[in-house]
Design a protein around this motif. Structure first.
Motif, PDB file in Angstrom:
ATOM      1  N   PHE A   6      -5.273  10.772   1.564  1.00 23.12           N
ATOM      2  CA  PHE A   6      -5.975  11.400   2.682  1.00 23.12           C
ATOM      3  C   PHE A   6      -5.804  12.916   2.609  1.00 23.12           C
ATOM      4  O   PHE A   6      -4.687  13.417   2.463  1.00 23.12           O
ATOM      5  CB  PHE A   6      -5.420  10.896   4.015  1.00 23.12           C
ATOM      6  CG  PHE A   6      -5.480   9.400   4.182  1.00 23.12           C
ATOM      7  CD1 PHE A   6      -6.567   8.789   4.782  1.00 23.12           C
ATOM      8  CD2 PHE A   6      -4.438   8.598   3.723  1.00 23.12           C
ATOM      9  CE1 PHE A   6      -6.618   7.409   4.931  1.00 23.12           C
ATOM     10  CE2 PHE A   6      -4.478   7.213   3.860  1.00 23.12           C
ATOM     11  CZ  PHE A   6      -5.578   6.621   4.459  1.00 23.12           C
ATOM     12  N   PHE A  33      -4.030   4.842  -1.146  1.00 23.50           N
ATOM     13  CA  PHE A  33      -5.012   5.572  -0.340  1.00 23.50           C
ATOM     14  C   PHE A  33      -4.515   7.006  -0.166  1.00 23.50           C
ATOM     15  O   PHE A  33      -3.385   7.233   0.250  1.00 23.50           O
ATOM     16  CB  PHE A  33      -5.199   4.903   1.017  1.00 23.50           C
ATOM     17  CG  PHE A  33      -5.623   3.459   0.925  1.00 23.50           C
ATOM     18  CD1 PHE A  33      -6.878   3.121   0.451  1.00 23.50           C
ATOM     19  CD2 PHE A  33      -4.754   2.436   1.287  1.00 23.50           C
ATOM     20  CE1 PHE A  33      -7.276   1.799   0.342  1.00 23.50           C
ATOM     21  CE2 PHE A  33      -5.141   1.111   1.193  1.00 23.50           C
ATOM     22  CZ  PHE A  33      -6.400   0.783   0.715  1.00 23.50           C
ATOM     23  N   GLU A  62      -8.356   4.875  -3.568  1.00 19.78           N
ATOM     24  CA  GLU A  62      -9.436   5.442  -2.750  1.00 19.78           C
ATOM     25  C   GLU A  62      -8.972   6.751  -2.138  1.00 19.78           C
ATOM     26  O   GLU A  62      -7.817   6.880  -1.723  1.00 19.78           O
ATOM     27  CB  GLU A  62      -9.855   4.464  -1.655  1.00 19.78           C
ATOM     28  CG  GLU A  62     -10.532   3.210  -2.168  1.00 19.78           C
ATOM     29  CD  GLU A  62     -11.112   2.378  -1.037  1.00 19.78           C
ATOM     30  OE1 GLU A  62     -12.217   2.715  -0.553  1.00 19.78           O
ATOM     31  OE2 GLU A  62     -10.451   1.406  -0.623  1.00 19.78           O
ATOM     32  N   HIS A 108       0.278   5.233   1.180  1.00 21.67           N
ATOM     33  CA  HIS A 108      -0.603   6.166   1.888  1.00 21.67           C
ATOM     34  C   HIS A 108      -0.088   7.581   1.636  1.00 21.67           C
ATOM     35  O   HIS A 108       0.987   7.949   2.109  1.00 21.67           O
ATOM     36  CB  HIS A 108      -0.616   5.879   3.386  1.00 21.67           C
ATOM     37  CG  HIS A 108      -1.330   4.620   3.744  1.00 21.67           C
ATOM     38  ND1 HIS A 108      -2.199   4.531   4.814  1.00 21.67           N
ATOM     39  CD2 HIS A 108      -1.332   3.387   3.170  1.00 21.67           C
ATOM     40  CE1 HIS A 108      -2.689   3.297   4.892  1.00 21.67           C
ATOM     41  NE2 HIS A 108      -2.166   2.588   3.904  1.00 21.67           N
ATOM     42  N   TRP A 131      -9.182   3.251  10.723  1.00 22.64           N
ATOM     43  CA  TRP A 131      -8.705   4.550  10.249  1.00 22.64           C
ATOM     44  C   TRP A 131      -9.714   5.648  10.594  1.00 22.64           C
ATOM     45  O   TRP A 131     -10.932   5.440  10.521  1.00 22.64           O
ATOM     46  CB  TRP A 131      -8.495   4.525   8.736  1.00 22.64           C
ATOM     47  CG  TRP A 131      -7.440   3.544   8.293  1.00 22.64           C
ATOM     48  CD1 TRP A 131      -6.594   2.829   9.075  1.00 22.64           C
ATOM     49  CD2 TRP A 131      -7.141   3.174   6.942  1.00 22.64           C
ATOM     50  NE1 TRP A 131      -5.777   2.038   8.313  1.00 22.64           N
ATOM     51  CE2 TRP A 131      -6.092   2.222   6.997  1.00 22.64           C
ATOM     52  CE3 TRP A 131      -7.652   3.543   5.694  1.00 22.64           C
ATOM     53  CZ2 TRP A 131      -5.542   1.652   5.847  1.00 22.64           C
ATOM     54  CZ3 TRP A 131      -7.108   2.979   4.558  1.00 22.64           C
ATOM     55  CH2 TRP A 131      -6.058   2.044   4.628  1.00 22.64           C
ATOM     56  N   PHE A 173      -9.883   9.609   0.799  1.00 20.81           N
ATOM     57  CA  PHE A 173     -10.606   9.739   2.056  1.00 20.81           C
ATOM     58  C   PHE A 173     -10.472  11.148   2.633  1.00 20.81           C
ATOM     59  O   PHE A 173      -9.456  11.832   2.421  1.00 20.81           O
ATOM     60  CB  PHE A 173     -10.074   8.739   3.090  1.00 20.81           C
ATOM     61  CG  PHE A 173     -10.263   7.296   2.697  1.00 20.81           C
ATOM     62  CD1 PHE A 173     -11.526   6.757   2.532  1.00 20.81           C
ATOM     63  CD2 PHE A 173      -9.164   6.468   2.498  1.00 20.81           C
ATOM     64  CE1 PHE A 173     -11.710   5.431   2.173  1.00 20.81           C
ATOM     65  CE2 PHE A 173      -9.326   5.143   2.144  1.00 20.81           C
ATOM     66  CZ  PHE A 173     -10.599   4.619   1.975  1.00 20.81           C
ATOM     67  N   LYS A 184      -8.260  -1.077   7.808  1.00 19.54           N
ATOM     68  CA  LYS A 184      -8.986   0.102   7.350  1.00 19.54           C
ATOM     69  C   LYS A 184     -10.119   0.512   8.290  1.00 19.54           C
ATOM     70  O   LYS A 184     -10.442   1.699   8.408  1.00 19.54           O
ATOM     71  CB  LYS A 184      -9.543  -0.156   5.942  1.00 19.54           C
ATOM     72  CG  LYS A 184     -10.094   1.087   5.264  1.00 19.54           C
ATOM     73  CD  LYS A 184     -10.782   0.764   3.945  1.00 19.54           C
ATOM     74  CE  LYS A 184      -9.816   0.170   2.948  1.00 19.54           C
ATOM     75  NZ  LYS A 184     -10.462  -0.022   1.614  1.00 19.54           N
ATOM     76  N   GLU A 236       0.827  -1.208   0.000  1.00 18.43           N
ATOM     77  CA  GLU A 236       0.000   0.000   0.000  1.00 18.43           C
ATOM     78  C   GLU A 236       0.861   1.256   0.000  1.00 18.43           C
ATOM     79  O   GLU A 236       1.951   1.285   0.578  1.00 18.43           O
ATOM     80  CB  GLU A 236      -0.907   0.026   1.230  1.00 18.43           C
ATOM     81  CG  GLU A 236      -1.908  -1.114   1.310  1.00 18.43           C
ATOM     82  CD  GLU A 236      -2.706  -1.104   2.604  1.00 18.43           C
ATOM     83  OE1 GLU A 236      -3.535  -2.010   2.786  1.00 18.43           O
ATOM     84  OE2 GLU A 236      -2.505  -0.183   3.442  1.00 18.43           O
ATOM     85  N   SER A 264      -2.621  -1.169  -3.692  1.00 21.41           N
ATOM     86  CA  SER A 264      -3.618  -0.205  -3.212  1.00 21.41           C
ATOM     87  C   SER A 264      -2.962   1.147  -2.951  1.00 21.41           C
ATOM     88  O   SER A 264      -1.845   1.212  -2.425  1.00 21.41           O
ATOM     89  CB  SER A 264      -4.277  -0.701  -1.921  1.00 21.41           C
ATOM     90  OG  SER A 264      -4.887  -1.958  -2.108  1.00 21.41           O
TER      91      SER A 264
END
Length: 317
Positions: free
Chosen positions: A203, A201, A246, A131, A290, A248, A287, A129, A199
């Motif tokens: 933020f 992610f 994704e 982030h 989070w 968020f 997840k 992943e 993946s």
């Protein structure tokens, strides 16, 4: 190694911080390291400040939570003393604006900071992943990216991979969407290098940006429209490569790019902590743990449609 100092005995990398001013002889800085006491009476010019800032070699952005202070200061200096005029480069910064003392404080902070040392080897497991935390402020936008490794036993561990701060003379909302664009550009390039990533992610703490990306209606403003198009193109490119993407919404307190977009006094301690080098603890959890803020995109779209209809009726009775 990438301009850093590698210690093969304990497998660590050191980021050296330049502590000499720009007095050169045959390309070498010939002075001794600057003493912290000397900064109290240092005559800082735009040339000296710019030279000191550029002498800090940090291609991965690991020191960005500290150097953002210098970037913002240099931007402020050049808004008062235009760099287009040669004479301004060698004028001592004005005291009445507080710039001289601020420059002295910045140089003092940097030369009194210990050289940063971090382990070279990644955590055990496979990098799965990325982030990316993004944030924008009144004059900066930034991204900070951590990788998350997963072991066969299901354990998760993380490590800082990259950070980037850029000056942006825009409004906060524009810098927020610029930071999202920057973050997705960087991760789109990183997955081409890290082939095991499945993946991504992202933020951010801007609800407006989160809605703009997910909404059907696109902003009419050219700047934001272009950023949205770039964001969608990067997302589609990664999804076409089989990567889950994704985005968020989190609170500002949970946005780890916040100290990259605006200097915080606590950053002098953060640079030494696991919170910076490994990321926050919830990053290493599932997840469901989070701190994600839920946004009802459909409800927001319906509200916008209702507002648009009311505006139309008001203008065209």
């Amino acid at each position: 190694m990438f301009g850093f100092l590698y210690n093969s005995y304990d497998d660590t990398v050191k980021i050296p911080i330049q502590r000499k001013l720009n007095y050169r002889k045959r390309g070498l800085r010939i002075t001794d390291d600057l003493d912290p006491q000397q900064t109290k009476h240092l005559k800082v010019t735009m040339r000296l400040l710019s030279s000191f800032q550029m002498s800090i070699y940090d291609n991965c952005g690991f020191l960005s939570i500290l150097t953002v202070r210098g970037r913002q200061l240099l931007s402020k200096v050049q808004s008062i003393l235009t760099p287009a005029e040669a004479k301004n480069w060698d004028i001592v910064l004005p005291e009445e604006e507080g710039l001289l003392q601020e420059a002295r404080d910045y140089i003092h902070m940097m030369i009194t900071t210990d050289d940063v040392v971090f382990p070279r080897s990644p955590p055990d497991g496979v990098l799965r992943e990325l982030h990316a935390h993004v944030d924008g402020s009144s004059d900066c936008f930034a991204v900070a990216i951590w990788g998350v490794w997963m072991s066969d036993a299901g354990d998760r561990d993380s490590k800082l991979l990259y950070a980037k701060t850029k000056i942006g003379k825009q409004t906060v909302p524009r810098n927020e969407i610029a930071s999202m664009n920057l973050g997705l550009q960087v991760v789109a390039n990183m997955i081409k290098i890290y082939k095991t990533v499945s993946s991504v992610f992202v933020f951010g703490d801007s609800e407006a940006v989160n809605l703009q990306i997910k909404a059907v209606y696109k902003p009419k403003d050219v700047f934001r429209s272009n950023k949205c198009n770039n964001i969608q193109a990067n997302i589609e490119e990664m999804r076409d490569a089989g990567v889950l993407v994704e985005i968020f919404l989190v609170r500002s307190a949970d946005n780890q790019a916040d100290p990259c977009s605006k200097f915080q006094e606590a950053s002098t301690q953060l640079i030494k902590s696991d919170k910076w080098w490994r990321g926050v603890q919830w990053m290493r959890k599932e997840k469901t743990a989070w701190p994600i803020v839920k946004v009802n995109v459909q409800q927001k779209q319906d509200e916008k449609m209702k507002t648009d209809k009311q505006t139309f009726r008001t203008r065209h009775p």
